[in-house]
Design a protein around this motif. Sequence first.
Motif, PDB file in Angstrom:
ATOM      1  N   THR A  32      -5.507  24.347  -9.990  1.00  0.00           N
ATOM      2  CA  THR A  32      -5.938  25.679  -9.575  1.00  0.00           C
ATOM      3  C   THR A  32      -5.303  26.701 -10.503  1.00  0.00           C
ATOM      4  O   THR A  32      -4.069  26.801 -10.566  1.00  0.00           O
ATOM      5  CB  THR A  32      -5.500  25.971  -8.124  1.00  0.00           C
ATOM      6  OG1 THR A  32      -6.006  24.935  -7.289  1.00  0.00           O
ATOM      7  CG2 THR A  32      -6.046  27.303  -7.648  1.00  0.00           C
ATOM      8  N   PHE A  33      -6.127  27.402 -11.231  1.00  0.00           N
ATOM      9  CA  PHE A  33      -5.635  28.494 -12.090  1.00  0.00           C
ATOM     10  C   PHE A  33      -6.398  29.750 -11.684  1.00  0.00           C
ATOM     11  O   PHE A  33      -7.575  29.900 -12.005  1.00  0.00           O
ATOM     12  CB  PHE A  33      -5.879  28.179 -13.569  1.00  0.00           C
ATOM     13  CG  PHE A  33      -4.916  27.171 -14.128  1.00  0.00           C
ATOM     14  CD1 PHE A  33      -3.747  27.580 -14.736  1.00  0.00           C
ATOM     15  CD2 PHE A  33      -5.168  25.818 -14.006  1.00  0.00           C
ATOM     16  CE1 PHE A  33      -2.845  26.651 -15.242  1.00  0.00           C
ATOM     17  CE2 PHE A  33      -4.281  24.880 -14.504  1.00  0.00           C
ATOM     18  CZ  PHE A  33      -3.111  25.303 -15.129  1.00  0.00           C
ATOM     19  N   GLY A  34      -5.718  30.612 -10.943  1.00  0.00           N
ATOM     20  CA  GLY A  34      -6.380  31.810 -10.443  1.00  0.00           C
ATOM     21  C   GLY A  34      -7.513  31.412  -9.511  1.00  0.00           C
ATOM     22  O   GLY A  34      -7.328  30.668  -8.550  1.00  0.00           O
ATOM     23  N   GLN A  35      -8.708  31.920  -9.812  1.00  0.00           N
ATOM     24  CA  GLN A  35      -9.868  31.611  -8.974  1.00  0.00           C
ATOM     25  C   GLN A  35     -10.531  30.305  -9.384  1.00  0.00           C
ATOM     26  O   GLN A  35     -11.478  29.859  -8.741  1.00  0.00           O
ATOM     27  CB  GLN A  35     -10.891  32.746  -9.086  1.00  0.00           C
ATOM     28  CG  GLN A  35     -10.401  34.083  -8.583  1.00  0.00           C
ATOM     29  CD  GLN A  35     -10.044  34.045  -7.096  1.00  0.00           C
ATOM     30  OE1 GLN A  35     -10.781  33.528  -6.281  1.00  0.00           O
ATOM     31  NE2 GLN A  35      -8.866  34.587  -6.762  1.00  0.00           N
TER      32      GLN A  35
ATOM     33  N   ALA B  85       0.866  -1.179   0.000  1.00  0.00           N
ATOM     34  CA  ALA B  85       0.000   0.000   0.000  1.00  0.00           C
ATOM     35  C   ALA B  85       0.895   1.219   0.000  1.00  0.00           C
ATOM     36  O   ALA B  85       1.885   1.271   0.730  1.00  0.00           O
ATOM     37  CB  ALA B  85      -0.897   0.007   1.231  1.00  0.00           C
ATOM     38  N   GLU B  86       0.585   2.148  -0.857  1.00  0.00           N
ATOM     39  CA  GLU B  86       1.406   3.360  -0.913  1.00  0.00           C
ATOM     40  C   GLU B  86       0.496   4.569  -0.986  1.00  0.00           C
ATOM     41  O   GLU B  86      -0.403   4.632  -1.833  1.00  0.00           O
ATOM     42  CB  GLU B  86       2.346   3.331  -2.117  1.00  0.00           C
ATOM     43  CG  GLU B  86       3.242   4.557  -2.166  1.00  0.00           C
ATOM     44  CD  GLU B  86       4.463   4.369  -3.037  1.00  0.00           C
ATOM     45  OE1 GLU B  86       4.474   3.404  -3.811  1.00  0.00           O
ATOM     46  OE2 GLU B  86       5.400   5.176  -2.940  1.00  0.00           O
ATOM     47  N   ALA B  87       0.713   5.489  -0.081  1.00  0.00           N
ATOM     48  CA  ALA B  87      -0.021   6.754  -0.103  1.00  0.00           C
ATOM     49  C   ALA B  87       0.915   7.821  -0.630  1.00  0.00           C
ATOM     50  O   ALA B  87       2.109   7.825  -0.319  1.00  0.00           O
ATOM     51  CB  ALA B  87      -0.482   7.115   1.298  1.00  0.00           C
ATOM     52  N   TYR B  88       0.408   8.696  -1.460  1.00  0.00           N
ATOM     53  CA  TYR B  88       1.261   9.732  -2.023  1.00  0.00           C
ATOM     54  C   TYR B  88       0.543  11.071  -2.006  1.00  0.00           C
ATOM     55  O   TYR B  88      -0.686  11.137  -1.996  1.00  0.00           O
ATOM     56  CB  TYR B  88       1.664   9.378  -3.466  1.00  0.00           C
ATOM     57  CG  TYR B  88       0.497   9.229  -4.404  1.00  0.00           C
ATOM     58  CD1 TYR B  88      -0.118   7.992  -4.570  1.00  0.00           C
ATOM     59  CD2 TYR B  88      -0.027  10.315  -5.103  1.00  0.00           C
ATOM     60  CE1 TYR B  88      -1.206   7.842  -5.413  1.00  0.00           C
ATOM     61  CE2 TYR B  88      -1.104  10.180  -5.945  1.00  0.00           C
ATOM     62  CZ  TYR B  88      -1.690   8.938  -6.094  1.00  0.00           C
ATOM     63  OH  TYR B  88      -2.770   8.801  -6.918  1.00  0.00           O
ATOM     64  N   HIS B  89       1.322  12.085  -1.982  1.00  0.00           N
ATOM     65  CA  HIS B  89       0.792  13.446  -2.080  1.00  0.00           C
ATOM     66  C   HIS B  89       1.734  14.206  -3.003  1.00  0.00           C
ATOM     67  O   HIS B  89       2.927  14.303  -2.744  1.00  0.00           O
ATOM     68  CB  HIS B  89       0.741  14.112  -0.706  1.00  0.00           C
ATOM     69  CG  HIS B  89       0.110  15.467  -0.745  1.00  0.00           C
ATOM     70  ND1 HIS B  89      -1.174  15.709  -0.308  1.00  0.00           N
ATOM     71  CD2 HIS B  89       0.565  16.658  -1.215  1.00  0.00           C
ATOM     72  CE1 HIS B  89      -1.468  16.980  -0.493  1.00  0.00           C
ATOM     73  NE2 HIS B  89      -0.431  17.588  -1.039  1.00  0.00           N
ATOM     74  N   LYS B  90       1.166  14.695  -4.066  1.00  0.00           N
ATOM     75  CA  LYS B  90       1.969  15.405  -5.066  1.00  0.00           C
ATOM     76  C   LYS B  90       1.463  16.838  -5.129  1.00  0.00           C
ATOM     77  O   LYS B  90       0.302  17.069  -5.477  1.00  0.00           O
ATOM     78  CB  LYS B  90       1.802  14.718  -6.417  1.00  0.00           C
ATOM     79  CG  LYS B  90       2.729  15.218  -7.498  1.00  0.00           C
ATOM     80  CD  LYS B  90       2.401  14.574  -8.832  1.00  0.00           C
ATOM     81  CE  LYS B  90       2.554  13.086  -8.827  1.00  0.00           C
ATOM     82  NZ  LYS B  90       2.297  12.488 -10.161  1.00  0.00           N
TER      83      LYS B  90
ATOM     84  N   GLY C 215      -1.690  23.096  -8.185  1.00  0.00           N
ATOM     85  CA  GLY C 215      -2.617  21.978  -8.014  1.00  0.00           C
ATOM     86  C   GLY C 215      -2.049  20.939  -7.090  1.00  0.00           C
ATOM     87  O   GLY C 215      -0.989  21.137  -6.475  1.00  0.00           O
ATOM     88  N   LYS C 216      -2.774  19.875  -6.988  1.00  0.00           N
ATOM     89  CA  LYS C 216      -2.298  18.785  -6.150  1.00  0.00           C
ATOM     90  C   LYS C 216      -2.922  17.478  -6.616  1.00  0.00           C
ATOM     91  O   LYS C 216      -3.988  17.465  -7.247  1.00  0.00           O
ATOM     92  CB  LYS C 216      -2.641  19.027  -4.686  1.00  0.00           C
ATOM     93  CG  LYS C 216      -4.124  19.045  -4.404  1.00  0.00           C
ATOM     94  CD  LYS C 216      -4.384  19.277  -2.940  1.00  0.00           C
ATOM     95  CE  LYS C 216      -5.878  19.370  -2.679  1.00  0.00           C
ATOM     96  NZ  LYS C 216      -6.189  19.646  -1.292  1.00  0.00           N
TER      97      LYS C 216
ATOM     98  N   SER D 296       0.903  23.959 -16.200  1.00  0.00           N
ATOM     99  CA  SER D 296       0.504  24.860 -17.276  1.00  0.00           C
ATOM    100  C   SER D 296      -0.715  24.308 -17.998  1.00  0.00           C
ATOM    101  O   SER D 296      -1.022  23.121 -17.926  1.00  0.00           O
ATOM    102  CB  SER D 296       1.654  25.030 -18.273  1.00  0.00           C
ATOM    103  OG  SER D 296       1.883  23.818 -18.961  1.00  0.00           O
ATOM    104  N   ARG D 297      -1.395  25.212 -18.700  1.00  0.00           N
ATOM    105  CA  ARG D 297      -2.465  24.823 -19.607  1.00  0.00           C
ATOM    106  C   ARG D 297      -2.511  25.874 -20.707  1.00  0.00           C
ATOM    107  O   ARG D 297      -1.997  26.986 -20.541  1.00  0.00           O
ATOM    108  CB  ARG D 297      -3.809  24.725 -18.893  1.00  0.00           C
ATOM    109  CG  ARG D 297      -4.364  26.065 -18.448  1.00  0.00           C
ATOM    110  CD  ARG D 297      -5.746  25.932 -17.838  1.00  0.00           C
ATOM    111  NE  ARG D 297      -6.269  27.255 -17.484  1.00  0.00           N
ATOM    112  CZ  ARG D 297      -7.404  27.460 -16.844  1.00  0.00           C
ATOM    113  NH1 ARG D 297      -8.146  26.445 -16.473  1.00  0.00           N
ATOM    114  NH2 ARG D 297      -7.798  28.687 -16.561  1.00  0.00           N
ATOM    115  N   LEU D 298      -3.146  25.518 -21.790  1.00  0.00           N
ATOM    116  CA  LEU D 298      -3.246  26.470 -22.891  1.00  0.00           C
ATOM    117  C   LEU D 298      -4.144  27.628 -22.497  1.00  0.00           C
ATOM    118  O   LEU D 298      -5.233  27.428 -21.947  1.00  0.00           O
ATOM    119  CB  LEU D 298      -3.815  25.785 -24.131  1.00  0.00           C
ATOM    120  CG  LEU D 298      -2.821  25.023 -24.998  1.00  0.00           C
ATOM    121  CD1 LEU D 298      -3.526  24.383 -26.157  1.00  0.00           C
ATOM    122  CD2 LEU D 298      -1.718  25.940 -25.510  1.00  0.00           C
TER     123      LEU D 298
END
Lengths: 760, 223
Positions: free
Chosen positions: A608-611, A552-557, A578-579, A563-565
């Motif tokens: 998350t991009f701005g609001q 079992a492996e828990a991760y948090h990135k 983001g996460k 980026s996005r267009l």
Amino acid sequence: MSSSSVPKLHVTARRLLRAGLFLLLYGCAIFPLQGQTIEITGQVRDAISLLPIPGVNISVVATHKGTAGDQTGNFRLHLDPGIYLLRFQHIGYFPAEITVQVPPAPRLEIALKPRILVIPGVMIESTRLNKDSLATNFVLTPRSLANAPALGEADPFRAVTLLPGVATANDLKGELHVRGGSADENLIILDGMEIQNPFHLLGLFGTFNVEALQEVRFYPGLSPVMYGDRLSSALILRSKSAEEGARSKANVSLLASSILLQRKWNHGGVMTAVRRTYLDLVARALGSRLGYYFYDSNLHLTQNLSPAWQLAVVGFFNTDHLNPEQTEGEISNDPDQDKRYRWGNRAAALSLTHTTKKTIWQNQLSFAKNYVRFAGADANLHIDNQVSDLSWRSQMEWQQEGLAAIAGIFGRHFTFHYAWQSEENEDGLEDIFYQGIPHAFHDTRRQSLFGGFFELSQTINSRLAVRAGTRISTMAFDNLQLLPRLSAQIQIPWNTSLRINYGENVQWQAFGREGIEGAVGSPLFPLHRALRARIWSLAIEQDLPGHISLSAEAYHKKFLSVSRLGEGDYPSFEFGGGKARGVDLFVLRERGRLTFQAGYSWSESIYTFGQEIYPTDWDIRHQFKGLFGFSFGKSMSLHIAAQAHSGAPYTPVSGYVPIIRDFGQGWQLCWVPLPGQRNSDRLPKYMRADISLRKRWTRTNGNTELYFQVLNLLFRRNILRYNPKIRSIPSASGSTRQYLYLETTTGLPLLPSIGIAFEF
Amino acid sequence: MHGYYEKSFLFILSVFLLVGWVSCETRIPARDATAERVAISSILIAGASEQHLLMTAIVKNIGDSLRYVQDAHVEVNGFPFTPISLDRINPQNPHNWVTTDLKIECGQICSLRVLYKERIIRGQTIVPSSLEPVTIKNDTIRWHHDPSHFGYSVSLNEAHVSHIGEAYFGIRYFPPGRYRLQIRAYDQNYERALTTASGSIGLEGAYGLFASACVWQDSVDLR
């Protein structure tokens, strides 16, 4: 007392005296060695990679003595003086035997030759305290890759999607989303060369020929320190080297045919493999037309220049050809009317390796190019895109008992050349090439990356191993990124180990297209600032009786920058954060008549991009997946791959905007769908089951294997996408009435296939 | 065997603790869905005797009928529009606002201003400049291309030709005869409406499209 008894006693005494004297002398002779056993030491390495093999089983034949190698391949064995036969065994390697005489106390250097495992089920690397195993990684052999049912041909990408933490956007798109990361965050390395867009059939099928691969290693979190510049994962593929006594192999399936040839000589060898689809040839023979085929080829040449120096040349070439004119009907004799689309990769590398007892020094120069080209006389559509990567890496590995270090430097120069122009959508082909981006674009950009890496691994004792390192990456000596890596693994009771990882990844490029299914390689663009992610993970692994292991492996990135267009001039990138976090549970049984790997993944991926905060397109919360294998005797096996997961997010239509268009002779009311809150709804859940049945015959001159596969056995019509559409229907009054509906794109239909592979 | 169950229990407990650690759902703020969303659609035609505009509420569901907005104040360059009686709206002219006072010329800038329920909606378009001179030579009709032209349409005797990007049109395959030729040049907003799926083009405060076109028409003899 009679006189005759005296001589008898005398003789007996003399015999006893002689025996005693002999024993005394013998005892005196061997006394210095008695109670002073001789210590034999040595190290066991992989005969090809020369990397140490941990945990090798060493037995003294015809005795009850034996030992096991440590995590760095080293071993110690105490033996009384004498001549012994030592046997070295490890799963995945041919056993080796060696005769030793003690004294003296020899230092043994043993090389074990790897072999292809014939164990049904995906072979997963068990807990190892070597420098690699401190980061979670899965090792897939050619045999285990073939076990995963795929479309006609075995596909490494299909096998990887059956591992926990990996999601694909849908059936028709092979790109991977690993632990909440986007498709452009995966590093794909073949023999040290980074391969871009490694897909055939518009993303449906991976471009790597399993027959040409020795090993696939998948890192769903932190990648090895020598590779980097991608945020989420690394898929490291190693092609086969020519092996002594290994046979050539041919494979014929409904989709393609391939051949693997290998030849070994005294100080080197060559392996080459070629694969090509032939449905176009079959169609032509039957008087029909199919204007599509692909081929790929691999080359691996090795030559030992001296016992220490080895030279290797690797090559990888693949091309897809699409000629819609051939497919759609009358073929024109006019070459100006011929339309040909080609896309693929060209990659080659030259590697020089120097190996000593403790060090491996490797230099590699490589060139890789990914291209998409439309070559036709029709000016309405023109495409000439290519991304080329000239790179050099020099690294040194050093190992001593319990301690290992790796250090190196690298330099890369990228050229991104894009030129496309599309006047109108030709029969939907424009959608294949970069839907949703400008109809005309011409640009050439360059990017240079430099850096270095260093990592130190220490096995402190049998219960604790730690690793610390860093990778430095910079773009043209600007914007220096320092990326730490820290890992620790602790053995606790009950065959259980804990592993903690912390590290950061960086990325300098991003896709310039929103992902859809059925698209050729997305344009990749250099970024003026680095994308960066910080990753923590905590893993527990336990071995249970019956060859079953649980993990079992828990991760948090944490995405510090993604980026996005954006809305501006193409390609305008917006930067946000983001996460992604989740848990991967995995249970594995890799031996026996019944084998299985089954996993459950819970994950969450938020941008998350701005609001604006929204789940990513690949935010699939719950995933169950498994690969179950049954052996019927030694020659027949059945594998069932099953997947079920919650639906991927999509953006619902919140309304329709009536827009009047001018059609010259009159006005017409059209409807433009108005997107609702981004990714606020979800597609229905996804389920799929595939099977593969294999039967092998052993012949004196090689094995023959027949296989039958069925994809989407349940014939489930999984919905992959909703497309708001407008349909015009004539009304009774003679006018045209438009109405709106949601068109659905569904996944693969039921797809059976059959093939045969034989050695010669 | 007792130890085996104990180990498995501890392992499963650890797993559930890990799941609990990471499985807190992220709350995503919802948008304010209470505000009424309106759509405006208008293509101003230079030289036309009437200018039209459509103003409706956004259609939320498939199959819903249009809800026309009649209680607003609409003006372009200060010239007010008047609502059209709903029974006069037909598929050939689906607008619900009209003005005959506004005379638009090629190259002009037009500004839209709408007052509706204390909201101000604005829009702007640059009417493409003139297409003249138009010439017919060597089986090709050519006209003046200007940077304000973002696309064209051509019709011959009401036979509409699809949207084109170049300032010429081949007439080689048309039989000789007298034709009513009409060429329209469109502004950037209209071009964007054809090439993107954006819900609001040339407008602020409303969805829809505010665009313009410059028209050249005449009777021509094709030989």
